[in-house]
Design a protein around this motif. Structure first.
Motif, mmCIF file in Angstrom:
data_model
loop_
_atom_site.group_PDB
_atom_site.id
_atom_site.type_symbol
_atom_site.label_atom_id
_atom_site.label_comp_id
_atom_site.label_asym_id
_atom_site.label_seq_id
_atom_site.Cartn_x
_atom_site.Cartn_y
_atom_site.Cartn_z
ATOM 1 N N LEU A 1 0.078 3.087 3.670
ATOM 2 C CA LEU A 1 -0.117 1.895 4.503
ATOM 3 C C LEU A 1 0.959 1.795 5.572
ATOM 4 N N TRP B 1 7.332 6.162 -2.818
ATOM 5 C CA TRP B 1 5.909 6.132 -3.183
ATOM 6 C C TRP B 1 5.543 7.359 -4.028
ATOM 7 N N GLY C 1 0.782 -1.234 0.000
ATOM 8 C CA GLY C 1 0.000 0.000 0.000
ATOM 9 C C GLY C 1 0.806 1.271 0.000
#
Length: 165
Positions: free
Chosen positions: A43, A94, A39
């Protein structure tokens, strides 16, 4: 009590010797990698916050009525702190679509710096460690994780900016 023990010892990792805190920090690495793969940074950030909150609860349950408020088998604090240190890698990976495994030098730096600050306990880390109760148990590692994350950012800036690597 069983659930609290499983959380606080991270499934029994805290019973490994020598140096259960180092084992807790080590197990945090593949767990963080898995969370990031599943995720991304959101996450890992959520898991860090949950680990901190659950760690406060589990530590409170395990140490209720005990003289030692921070027994060595409690390592959920190391996991939360190590995960926080890894935010310095997870977020940019990310946000920029970089494979987090490509940032492997940062993983080593995050681990080494977190262990350094957790053991050395400079300034606010030492202050938090002296606080009684489960919040103090968790807080020193959270602060050590913040210091380690800042250290990772500084080292990356030096490596990529000054050294041009």
């Amino acid at each position: 009590m069983m659930l609290a023990r499983m959380i606080a010892t991270v499934g029994g990792i805290g019973y490994l010797h020598p140096a259960p805190g180092t084992w807790g920090s080590l197990i945090a690495l593949p767990l963080a990698y898995g969370l990031h793969q599943l995720g991304g940074f959101p996450l890992l950030a959520l898991a860090t916050i949950l680990a901190t909150g659950l760690g406060i609860w589990a530590t409170g349950v395990m140490t209720r009525g005990e003289a030692n408020h921070d027994p060595s088998e409690i390592v959920i604090d190391e996991v939360a702190g190590q995960w926080l240190a890894l935010w310095a890698l997870s977020y940019p990976a990310w946000a920029h679509g970089i494979a987090i495994s490509a940032l492997w030098p940062g993983w080593i730096a995050a681990f080494a710096l977190f262990r350094l600050f957790d053991i050395w306990k400079p300034g606010p880390v030492g202050w938090a460690d002296r606080q009684a109760g489960p919040v103090g148990v968790m807080l020193d590692d959270v602060i050590a994780g913040m210091f380690a994350g800042l250290g990772v950012i500084a080292l990356a800036g030096f490596s990529h900016g000054v050294l041009g690597l």
